[in-house]
Design a protein around this motif. Structure first.
Motif, PDB file in Angstrom:
ATOM      1  N   PHE A 193      19.347  51.186 -62.817  1.00  0.00           N
ATOM      2  CA  PHE A 193      18.945  50.206 -63.835  1.00  0.00           C
ATOM      3  C   PHE A 193      17.814  50.798 -64.678  1.00  0.00           C
ATOM      4  O   PHE A 193      16.940  51.489 -64.144  1.00  0.00           O
TER       5      PHE A 193
ATOM      6  N   VAL B 214      14.480  47.439 -69.898  1.00  0.00           N
ATOM      7  CA  VAL B 214      14.818  47.149 -71.290  1.00  0.00           C
ATOM      8  C   VAL B 214      13.609  46.579 -72.013  1.00  0.00           C
ATOM      9  O   VAL B 214      13.219  47.056 -73.072  1.00  0.00           O
TER      10      VAL B 214
ATOM     11  N   TYR C 122      18.674  46.794 -67.155  1.00  0.00           N
ATOM     12  CA  TYR C 122      20.099  46.835 -67.485  1.00  0.00           C
ATOM     13  C   TYR C 122      20.766  48.056 -66.860  1.00  0.00           C
ATOM     14  O   TYR C 122      20.169  49.124 -66.761  1.00  0.00           O
TER      15      TYR C 122
ATOM     16  N   LEU D 261      13.082  42.834 -67.894  1.00  0.00           N
ATOM     17  CA  LEU D 261      14.545  42.831 -67.978  1.00  0.00           C
ATOM     18  C   LEU D 261      15.035  44.253 -67.753  1.00  0.00           C
ATOM     19  O   LEU D 261      14.549  45.196 -68.385  1.00  0.00           O
TER      20      LEU D 261
ATOM     21  N   TYR E  94      22.611  42.891 -65.521  1.00  0.00           N
ATOM     22  CA  TYR E  94      21.215  42.634 -65.884  1.00  0.00           C
ATOM     23  C   TYR E  94      20.459  42.114 -64.680  1.00  0.00           C
ATOM     24  O   TYR E  94      21.021  41.431 -63.833  1.00  0.00           O
ATOM     25  N   LYS E  95      19.171  42.435 -64.618  1.00  0.00           N
ATOM     26  CA  LYS E  95      18.261  41.842 -63.626  1.00  0.00           C
ATOM     27  C   LYS E  95      17.024  41.387 -64.359  1.00  0.00           C
ATOM     28  O   LYS E  95      16.526  42.102 -65.230  1.00  0.00           O
TER      29      LYS E  95
ATOM     30  N   PRO F 153      28.454  44.975 -67.760  1.00  0.00           N
ATOM     31  CA  PRO F 153      27.046  44.873 -68.118  1.00  0.00           C
ATOM     32  C   PRO F 153      26.256  44.113 -67.048  1.00  0.00           C
ATOM     33  O   PRO F 153      26.447  42.926 -66.859  1.00  0.00           O
TER      34      PRO F 153
END
Ligand code: THF
Length: 323
Positions: free
Chosen positions: A135, A138, A152, A150, A116-117, A114
């Motif tokens: 990505f 989200v 993902y 955000l 995330y940024k 998983p």
């Protein structure tokens, strides 16, 4: 497999007794290494019977990102049942999804890490670049009054390794990691074999691999994990057009459980047999023959596609697994 027996002897000669989470003491040494030339054969233990079907079942389950012991069982591997259903701490863990669940173990990290940024909402170029790399947005959020977004992505680390072996074999960054600090609280057991690095040689078309194992049970885990790593090298080699060569296996805490002493002592009395050969069925496409890159076979491969030829071994010995 002389090296395996030598490591057992080293632990007996130089190890110290340690207490641990399982309540069964181990005789341990800090740091060990074994190195196998797969051109000379497959590193299957011969001083007892290797549970080969179980090994390749586990590998297939990892490749499919399984997190349920039921999936492992369906592929012929029962060794996860106890960790899923008998460890008291795990049974009480709120992240456990129910019977047979293991949490996001090995294969989930290998295939769906998983990622995330959190980016500043006004950094349009960064957001566009991240989206180009898979990505997805989200949600918007605010951090210290700054508007952010955000993003993902489930990162298929293993697939990316194969892509790089094909496109950029000189890279020294072809690795995948099983140790995700963000999920250590949500798994039945944090990864033991956790860092895999592929080192292709595009000139000789040989593929080597280094594997780091943070903690290894010499009686049960080591023969299993060694065979599994070597099988993975053969599979990746088949799909990318390389022949497996050097397999270097590093161990952090190398140990023998107290209730495995008889099993390993018995093995030291036995004369090892020559290494067997490893086969992958013709069903699995050979990049070297077809020139066609088909990484989807990482998921399509079945335990029955793997076999050992000329495997001579001593009588089976089993011992209980510490949970
Ligand atoms: N926990 C402990 N204590 N040791 C381990 O080696 C270990 N693992 C995995 C997770 N927790 C662990 C589980 N892997 C066997 C093999 C691999 C295991 C666990 C158990 C085992 O009992 N092997 C027997 C029989 C196998 C069978 O019949 O299927 C054998 O003789 O090899 C390390 O990855």
């Amino acid at each position: 497999m002389q090296q395996y027996l030598e490591l057992i002897q080293t632990i007996i000669d130089t190890g110290s007794w340690q207490d641990n989470r399982t309540g069964i003491r181990t005789l341990s040494v800090p740091g060990a290494m074994m190195r196998f030339d797969l051109a000379k054969g497959f590193p299957a233990v011969t001083t007892k019977k290797l549970a080969f079907k179980s090994v390749v079942g586990e590998l297939c389950a990892f490749l499919r990102a399984s997190r349920s012991a039921a999936d492992f069982r369906a592929l012929g591997c029962k060794v996860w049942d106890q960790n899923a259903n008998e460890n008291k701490q795990w049974l009480e863990n709120p992240y456990r999804l129910g019977e047979d669940d293991l949490g996001p173990v090995y294969g989930v990290q290998w295939r769906q890490w998983p990622g995330y940024k959190v980016l500043d909402a006004d950094q349009a170029a960064q957001i566009a670049d991240a989206q180009k790399n898979g990505f997805t947005l989200v949600a918007p959020l605010e951090e210290d009054g700054v508007k952010k977004v955000l993003l993902y992505k489930a990162i298929d680390q293993l697939r990316e390794c194969l892509d790089t072996i094909i496109c950029n074999p000189g890279s020294r960054r072809i690795l995948f990691h099983g140790w995700n600090p963000a999920v250590l609280d949500a798994v039945a057991l944090p990864a033991c074999h956790l860092l895999y690095q592929f080192i292709p040689n595009p000139t000789t078309r040989e593929l080597s691999m280094c594997l780091y194992v943070r903690s290894n049970d010499l009686g049960l885990g080591t023969p299993f994990n060694l065979a599994e790593g070597a099988a993975l090298m053969h599979l990746v080699g088949r799909l990318t057009g390389y022949t497996p060569r050097w397999f270097t296996y590093f161990i952090g805490d190398a140990h023998i459980y107290e209730n495995h002493m008889d099993m390993v002592q018995e093995q030291l009395k036995r004369e090892p047999f020559p290494a067997p050969q490893f086969r992958i069925s013709d069903r699995v496409p050979d990049f070297a023959k077809t020139g066609k890159y088909q990484p989807e076979w990482l998921e399509l491969v079945e335990p029955s596609d793997f076999s050992l030829e000329g495997y001579e071994h001593h009588a089976p010995i089993t011992a209980p697994m510490a949970v």
